[in-house]
Design a protein around this motif. Structure first.
Motif, PDB file in Angstrom:
ATOM      1  N   VAL A  28      75.639  -3.967  11.521  1.00 19.37           N
ATOM      2  CA  VAL A  28      74.889  -3.867  10.265  1.00 19.37           C
ATOM      3  C   VAL A  28      75.319  -2.610   9.507  1.00 19.37           C
ATOM      4  O   VAL A  28      75.454  -2.639   8.275  1.00 19.37           O
ATOM      5  CB  VAL A  28      73.369  -3.892  10.524  1.00 19.37           C
ATOM      6  CG1 VAL A  28      72.576  -3.521   9.289  1.00 19.37           C
ATOM      7  CG2 VAL A  28      72.947  -5.271  11.014  1.00 19.37           C
ATOM      8  N   TRP A  30      76.885  -2.576   5.810  1.00 20.46           N
ATOM      9  CA  TRP A  30      76.309  -1.726   4.770  1.00 20.46           C
ATOM     10  C   TRP A  30      77.370  -0.811   4.162  1.00 20.46           C
ATOM     11  O   TRP A  30      77.454  -0.659   2.950  1.00 20.46           O
ATOM     12  CB  TRP A  30      75.153  -0.904   5.350  1.00 20.46           C
ATOM     13  CG  TRP A  30      74.589   0.051   4.366  1.00 20.46           C
ATOM     14  CD1 TRP A  30      73.685  -0.209   3.367  1.00 20.46           C
ATOM     15  CD2 TRP A  30      74.905   1.439   4.260  1.00 20.46           C
ATOM     16  NE1 TRP A  30      73.431   0.926   2.664  1.00 20.46           N
ATOM     17  CE2 TRP A  30      74.164   1.959   3.191  1.00 20.46           C
ATOM     18  CE3 TRP A  30      75.742   2.290   4.971  1.00 20.46           C
ATOM     19  CZ2 TRP A  30      74.242   3.282   2.811  1.00 20.46           C
ATOM     20  CZ3 TRP A  30      75.810   3.609   4.600  1.00 20.46           C
ATOM     21  CH2 TRP A  30      75.068   4.098   3.526  1.00 20.46           C
ATOM     22  N   CYS A  70      79.778  -2.744   1.955  1.00 21.58           N
ATOM     23  CA  CYS A  70      79.179  -3.266   0.727  1.00 21.58           C
ATOM     24  C   CYS A  70      78.784  -2.172  -0.259  1.00 21.58           C
ATOM     25  O   CYS A  70      78.754  -2.415  -1.466  1.00 21.58           O
ATOM     26  CB  CYS A  70      77.948  -4.109   1.055  1.00 21.58           C
ATOM     27  SG  CYS A  70      78.358  -5.662   1.857  1.00 21.58           S
ATOM     28  N   THR A  71      78.481  -0.979   0.217  1.00 25.89           N
ATOM     29  CA  THR A  71      77.996   0.069  -0.677  1.00 25.89           C
ATOM     30  C   THR A  71      78.988   1.193  -0.899  1.00 25.89           C
ATOM     31  O   THR A  71      78.767   2.032  -1.763  1.00 25.89           O
ATOM     32  CB  THR A  71      76.690   0.689  -0.145  1.00 25.89           C
ATOM     33  OG1 THR A  71      76.957   1.292   1.126  1.00 25.89           O
ATOM     34  CG2 THR A  71      75.607  -0.347  -0.040  1.00 25.89           C
TER      35      THR A  71
END
Length: 118
Positions: A103, A107, A110-111
């Motif tokens: 995860v 994250w 994606c960020t």
């Protein structure tokens, strides 16, 4: 770098499940049951792919800002989450830790800033 580091334990999990089935402890009354040898092969292949993709993605594509590299990283980390979810009846604590790492990888991919934004 987390993908590279995360692929190594998956390879070892796969080898352990393939080499010695009785080493894997399975809880009773789990809602899904799979052959640990079959999951061992899946883990071995997935671990090798994640390790190699982590090296290629981190070293070349992600630092150049390639969108396909982010997509591939998220896809592989998502497959790892699914595989670790199915591994929960065998090793619940380890599975939860690896899911948390996956995860974090998703994250970060994606960020994180892309080169086009710099």
């Amino acid at each position: 770098m987390l993908m590279t580091i995360g692929g190594v334990p998956a390879v070892f999990q796969g080898i352990a499940a393939i080499a010695k089935d009785d080493m894997i402890v399975k809880t009773r009354n789990c809602s899904f049951a799979f052959s640990s040898t079959g999951w061992g092969w899946i883990y071995l292949i997935l671990g090798i792919v994640i390790f190699l993709a982590g090296i290629a993605l981190a070293g070349i594509a992600l630092f150049s800002g390639a969108a396909w590299a982010r997509f591939l990283g998220v896809l592989l980390a998502g497959l790892s989450v699914i595989a670790d979810f199915t591994w929960l009846p065998y090793y619940p604590v380890w599975s939860i830790v690896v899911i948390a790492v996956d995860v974090a990888i998703i994250w970060a991919l994606c960020t994180g800033p892309s080169r086009s934004n710099w």
